[in-house]
Design an enzyme around this catalytic site. Sequence first.
Site, PDB file in Angstrom:
ATOM      1  N   ASP A   1     -24.297 -19.604 -91.507  1.00  0.00           N
ATOM      2  CA  ASP A   1     -25.117 -20.781 -91.765  1.00  0.00           C
ATOM      3  C   ASP A   1     -26.256 -20.493 -92.745  1.00  0.00           C
ATOM      4  O   ASP A   1     -26.586 -21.333 -93.574  1.00  0.00           O
ATOM      5  CB  ASP A   1     -25.687 -21.287 -90.432  1.00  0.00           C
TER       6      ASP A   1
ATOM      7  N   LYS B   1     -35.627 -25.495-104.227  1.00  0.00           N
ATOM      8  CA  LYS B   1     -37.021 -25.427-103.748  1.00  0.00           C
ATOM      9  C   LYS B   1     -37.901 -24.870-104.854  1.00  0.00           C
ATOM     10  O   LYS B   1     -37.587 -23.842-105.448  1.00  0.00           O
ATOM     11  CB  LYS B   1     -37.110 -24.552-102.484  1.00  0.00           C
TER      12      LYS B   1
ATOM     13  N   ASP C   1     -26.613 -25.335-102.779  1.00  0.00           N
ATOM     14  CA  ASP C   1     -27.384 -24.577-101.790  1.00  0.00           C
ATOM     15  C   ASP C   1     -28.800 -25.088-101.990  1.00  0.00           C
ATOM     16  O   ASP C   1     -29.444 -24.748-102.991  1.00  0.00           O
ATOM     17  CB  ASP C   1     -27.310 -23.074-102.076  1.00  0.00           C
ATOM     18  N   HIS C   2     -29.284 -25.917-101.075  1.00  0.00           N
ATOM     19  CA  HIS C   2     -30.540 -26.618-101.363  1.00  0.00           C
ATOM     20  C   HIS C   2     -31.732 -25.674-101.545  1.00  0.00           C
ATOM     21  O   HIS C   2     -32.725 -26.043-102.139  1.00  0.00           O
ATOM     22  CB  HIS C   2     -30.828 -27.706-100.316  1.00  0.00           C
TER      23      HIS C   2
ATOM     24  N   LYS D   1     -32.938 -19.081 -85.162  1.00  0.00           N
ATOM     25  CA  LYS D   1     -33.405 -20.357 -84.601  1.00  0.00           C
ATOM     26  C   LYS D   1     -34.318 -20.029 -83.428  1.00  0.00           C
ATOM     27  O   LYS D   1     -34.172 -18.979 -82.788  1.00  0.00           O
ATOM     28  CB  LYS D   1     -32.212 -21.172 -84.080  1.00  0.00           C
TER      29      LYS D   1
ATOM     30  N   HIS E   1     -28.330 -19.174 -98.215  1.00  0.00           N
ATOM     31  CA  HIS E   1     -29.764 -19.143 -98.524  1.00  0.00           C
ATOM     32  C   HIS E   1     -30.298 -17.703 -98.593  1.00  0.00           C
ATOM     33  O   HIS E   1     -31.024 -17.343 -99.513  1.00  0.00           O
ATOM     34  CB  HIS E   1     -30.580 -19.892 -97.470  1.00  0.00           C
TER      35      HIS E   1
ATOM     36  N   ARG F   1     -16.449 -43.760 -92.829  1.00  0.00           N
ATOM     37  CA  ARG F   1     -15.282 -44.302 -92.132  1.00  0.00           C
ATOM     38  C   ARG F   1     -15.574 -45.589 -91.363  1.00  0.00           C
ATOM     39  O   ARG F   1     -14.696 -46.363 -91.102  1.00  0.00           O
ATOM     40  CB  ARG F   1     -14.722 -43.236 -91.189  1.00  0.00           C
TER      41      ARG F   1
ATOM     42  N   LYS G   1     -22.642 -27.388 -98.505  1.00  0.00           N
ATOM     43  CA  LYS G   1     -22.256 -26.209 -97.763  1.00  0.00           C
ATOM     44  C   LYS G   1     -21.822 -26.612 -96.363  1.00  0.00           C
ATOM     45  O   LYS G   1     -22.231 -27.689 -95.942  1.00  0.00           O
ATOM     46  CB  LYS G   1     -23.378 -25.183 -97.744  1.00  0.00           C
TER      47      LYS G   1
ATOM     48  N   GLU H   1     -36.832 -20.164 -88.211  1.00  0.00           N
ATOM     49  CA  GLU H   1     -36.933 -21.585 -87.854  1.00  0.00           C
ATOM     50  C   GLU H   1     -37.361 -21.701 -86.410  1.00  0.00           C
ATOM     51  O   GLU H   1     -36.957 -20.883 -85.569  1.00  0.00           O
ATOM     52  CB  GLU H   1     -35.569 -22.256 -88.022  1.00  0.00           C
TER      53      GLU H   1
END
Length: 528
Positions: A264, A210, A205-206, A370, A269, A67, A176, A244
Amino acid sequence: MSTTSTVDFLHKPGPTSLAELKVTTPTTVVIFGATGDLTARKLLPAFFQLWSQKLLPDALSIVGVARRPFPDNAFRDMMHEAIVKYADAGTVSAEQWQAFASHVHYQQVEFDDPAGYAALARRLEEIETAQGTSCQRLFYLATAPSFFLDIIENLGQVGLIRDAKDRCPSRVIIEKPFGHDLASALQLNRDITRILAEEQIYRIDHYLGKETVLNILSFRFGNAIFETLFNSRHVDHVQITVAESIGMEGRRGAFYETAGALRDVVQNHGLQLLCLAAMEPPAVLTSKGIHDEKVKVLQSLRIMEPSQVARDVVRGQYVAGSTVDGQHVPAYRSEEGVQPRSTTETYVALRLYIDNWRWAGVPFYLRTGKRLPQRVTEIAVQFKQPPLHFFTTVECIGDVCDISQAKPNQLVFRIQPDEGISLIFSAKRPGMLFQIHPVQMDFLYNRSFKVKIPEAYERLLLDALRGDSTLFMRSDEVETAWRYVDPILQAWRAQGAPPLHFYEAGTWGPQDADRLMDNGRSWRTPAV
Ligand code: BG6
């Protein structure tokens, strides 16, 4: 190479050289959300790596769309900085960059303004004419999800979406989260399939890109010795950990408030890892074959009643504490963009059951959070104990050895970091006594293969350009995953919902998660 048919990438005999993977079709890539974090950290560095390896066509244009107004050059400078910082090479020579930069352009568009799309259409024509030729177009939606439909509708309106059957088709990669619950995912699928055919939609979905995630399939179906043990006769339980150490860095708090750990990570995942660990071998190793088997796993997940949610799911939120490197970090509720009385979960642990022939009665434990002590993703398959314990088990910490409980065999897929696979079993301890001791046999990627592991986005972008959707999520996969997650979200919203437990940053989550581990089981502490 045909650009319209699905390439069965995983089908035998498969490409034998990198050159066979090269995209030769003249291509234009359009990235919506080009000034965002994902473009800088992952997308542009991945395109640069693919281009450096000569896997992209010479007739290539990458057009960033966002933008904010930017001249082409300012956008190129921004991307140069990102590539130097994030691309693996770290040694991006001025020459290499100059050559790549000539493929990169920028166009300002307000995502909900039709006039902007007309201007984009004209700009693409100009760029493609200057390039001499163009064929396929790949649109990457790396924006906030609220823009997905607007963008697709507007692209359709100005004729930028070419038919899936066209010699030069258009494809759309959608980041996602795909929906925020079952109803919104169903609605989004309904809306976008008015404009796009399923084979043009690449829901990313990364984790599926992997290397080590793909290796779960290679390991299970490329070896004969373990697969026969992957069932309820031999497996006691399976633990999946997606931990994480980061919190809300990069000002993610405001987004995370709308998501939470269940949406999330678990819905995508986490459940994808579970599918790969639990699925049946497909009849044929094609995109459809693999998707069909994954959907069957998701369909077999036991849907939870509210009372089961209270029993089998534990949610938590971090309070202030110290990370592994001793740094003091704030509570989730004190993070930027987070409500001071937020009840968003930053941790969730679940006990799941796959009610099918292979896995009936075997609990799968899935946890993610997290601000846990370390970043580690692994799948640990724990086998049943032998029927009789003939030997005394001894475990040592340093030089001090003590009699301990018998240790079950474990097969651990280490997805990241220190990628590899470990097998834990017992061996006789040297000496006159007949004692056994748990030992570990490790396969480590970086020791066995002296090649760089490609970034997930590199593989996925290349696959999308080659028209291979095997590693993307099919509509029914996303919907079936939401069908499982939705009742948990509902139970958390209801009166008398199970409590949110607090855990100190830098710990392995709320203690309450231990109660999910019945029958003498316990959470693994992944090796550092
Ligand atoms: C993303 C989540 O999908 O995956 C993030 O939105 C998470 O919250 C990230 O941090 C983890 O990815 P990786 O590749 O670092 O394990």
